[in-house]
Design an enzyme around this catalytic site. Structure first.
Site, short mmCIF file in Angstrom:
data_model
loop_
_atom_site.label_atom_id
_atom_site.label_comp_id
_atom_site.label_asym_id
_atom_site.label_seq_id
_atom_site.Cartn_x
_atom_site.Cartn_y
_atom_site.Cartn_z
N HIS A 44 -13.22 -8.43 14.96
CA HIS A 44 -12.95 -9.62 14.17
C HIS A 44 -12.20 -10.67 14.99
O HIS A 44 -11.75 -11.68 14.44
CB HIS A 44 -12.15 -9.26 12.92
N VAL A 172 -1.42 -1.82 5.95
CA VAL A 172 -2.75 -1.23 5.78
C VAL A 172 -3.75 -2.37 5.66
O VAL A 172 -3.56 -3.30 4.89
CB VAL A 172 -2.82 -0.34 4.52
N ASP A 173 -4.82 -2.29 6.45
CA ASP A 173 -5.90 -3.28 6.42
C ASP A 173 -7.19 -2.48 6.34
O ASP A 173 -7.61 -1.86 7.30
CB ASP A 173 -5.85 -4.13 7.69
N MET A 174 -7.82 -2.46 5.16
CA MET A 174 -8.98 -1.58 5.02
C MET A 174 -10.08 -2.21 4.17
O MET A 174 -9.82 -2.81 3.14
CB MET A 174 -8.57 -0.25 4.41
N TRP A 225 -17.07 7.58 -4.81
CA TRP A 225 -17.12 6.76 -6.03
C TRP A 225 -15.85 5.96 -6.25
O TRP A 225 -15.87 4.91 -6.90
CB TRP A 225 -17.41 7.65 -7.25
N LYS A 226 -14.73 6.44 -5.70
CA LYS A 226 -13.46 5.72 -5.88
C LYS A 226 -13.49 4.38 -5.15
O LYS A 226 -13.07 3.35 -5.69
CB LYS A 226 -12.30 6.58 -5.40
N GLY A 306 0.09 0.68 10.69
CA GLY A 306 0.56 -0.47 11.46
C GLY A 306 1.19 -0.11 12.79
O GLY A 306 1.31 -0.96 13.68
#
Length: 334
Positions: A44, A172-174, A225-226, A306
Site C-alpha cells: 500500500h 491493529v490494521d486488518m 463466517w465471523k 504494532g
C-alpha cells in the site's frame, strides 16, 4: 535494492507535483506513502503508487479537491471527499475527529465520496500520536464472497484500532479477508506462498497460492463466517452514517476502479475518562503479561500488535526501504 526515506519521499513528491498537486499537498501525500513503505506495508506504499497515478490520469482522483463539510452535530460530523486524494482526505478527517475528541471526549467523522486511503493503519497511528484511541474503517469494491458463496458481493472492509503507548503504540490494521489483495499481490510478485491459507483455488480447494486466489477472487474471510458478518455490518454502518455508497453501490459505479468510497474516523481522548497514570499502568500491564506468555516456538518472539511495525520502521530508516527494482525504476521514470 534499498532506497532512503528522503529519496523515496522526494520521488513521490516530484511525481505528484508533476500531476498537478500543490507543494504542500504533494509533500503531505508523499510523506504518507513513504511512511507506509518504511513501516513494511509495501503493498500500500510504493507498490501501490503507480496505480494511484493511473487513477489520477483517468480522472478517478481530483488533485485539487479537498473535503467539504456537509453537517455537524456535536461530536459527529459528515464530510464529502469530492473524490480527492484518498490518503489526504483520510488524514484530514482523522484530524477532525481528534479535534472533536479533545473537546467532547469523543469525535466521529463520516466521509463519503472519497478514494482508497492506502494504508488504513496510518490513521490509527495518527490518532495514537495525538494521544487518542483511534478507530476507523472503510468500505471497498465487492471483492470478497459472503460466507458460503462463490461470488464477491461484499468488501474486505479494513478496520483499524489503535491505543496510544509511550514507547510504541498498540495498533491493529486488518482487512476482513485473511489477506488484503495488496498482500496477495506482493506475495505473488515475490514468488512466495502465503503463510497460512488465504482463499480458494479454481477447484474450490483452500490454498496458500496467491496466484490461484487472484484468479478466483475467492479470498477467505477472517474467522470464516465471523469475518463475513463483520464486513457486512461495517459496510452498513459506514453507509448509513456517511450517506455515501455501500460496497454494493461502489461495485456498480465502474466495477474495476475503487473510488467514491465511504469511511468512518473515530477518536477518543482517554484522558477525559481516566488519569494518565492509570492509563499507562493498564496498558503496560496487559502488554507485559502478553509478552510473558510461554512460546509455542522458542525461536519465535511474541509481539503485541504494532510492535513488528516499529521494528521494521527502525530497520528501514537505518538501512533504507527495500523495493522491487523494476517498480522503483518505473516510478523514477514517471
Amino acid at each position: 535494492m534499498r532506497v532512503s526515506f528522503e529519496k523515496m519521499k522526494n520521488e513521490f513528491k516530484r511525481v505528484l507535483i508533476k500531476k498537478g498537486f500543490g507543494e504542500e499537498r504533494a509533500e503531505a501525500s508523499a510523506l504518507l506513502f513513504t511512511q507506509t513503505s518504511c513501516d513494511g506495508v509495501y503493498s500500500h506504499g510504493y507498490v501501490r503508487f503507480p496505480r494511484v497515478i493511473e487513477y489520477i490520469d483517468k480522472g478517478y482522483i481530483d488533485v485539487d479537491a479537498v473535503p467539504s463539510k456537509l453537517e455537524g452535530m456535536g461530536a459527529f460530523e459528515k464530510w464529502d471527499g469530492n473524490i480527492g486524494m484518498g490518503n489526504l482526505n483520510a488524514k484530514f478527517c482523522m484530524d477532525r475527529a481528534i479535534g472533536l475528541a479533545k473537546t467532547n471526549a469523543i469525535g466521529c467523522v463520516a466521509l463519503k465520496n472519497t478514494n482508497h486511503w492506502m494504508r488504513g493503519g496510518s490513521y490509527g497511528w495518527q490518532a495514537a500520536d495525538a494521544g487518542c484511541i483511534g478507530i476507523c474503517w472503510t468500505n471497498t469494491l465487492p471483492n470478497m464472497p459472503t460466507w458460503g458463496a462463490k461470488e464477491s458481493r461484499i468488501g474486505n472492509n479494513p478496520l483499524i484500532l489503535a491505543v496510544p503507548k509511550v514507547d510504541g503504540h498498540v495498533v491493529v490494521d486488518m482487512a476482513m479477508a485473511q489477506f488484503s489483495y495488496g498482500k496477495i499481490e506482493v506475495t505473488k510478485m515475490n514468488n512466495e506462498q502465503l503463510p497460512v491459507p488465504g482463499g480458494y483455488d479454481s477447484l474450490g480447494n483452500i490454498t496458500r497460492d496467491p496466484g490461484e486466489i487472484e484468479k478466483t477472487g475467492r479470498v477467505l474471510p477472517i474467522g470464516y463466517w465471523k469475518g463475513s458478518g463483520l464486513s457486512i455490518l461495517l459496510d452498513l454502518i459506514v453507509t448509513i452514517l456517511s450517506g455515501g455508497n455501500s460496497s454494493y453501490k461502489v461495485g456498480k459505479i465502474d466495477g474495476i476502479a475503487e473510488y467514491k468510497l465511504s469511511q468512518i474516523f473515530i477518536a477518543i481522548d482517554p484522558s477525559k475518562a481516566n488519569d494518565s497514570e492509570f492509563i499507562k499502568t493498564a496498558v503496560n500491564e496487559v502488554i507485559k503479561d502478553i509478552k510473558a506468555s510461554e512460546r509455542a516456538d522458542e525461536n519465535r518472539e511474541i509481539f503485541y500488535p504494532g510492535e513488528r511495525t516499529l521494528n521494521t520502521r527502525n530497520k528501514n530508516l537505518e538501512e533504507g526501504i527495500p523495493v522491487d527494482e523494476k517498480i522503483w525504476r518505473a516510478i523514477e521514470n514517471m
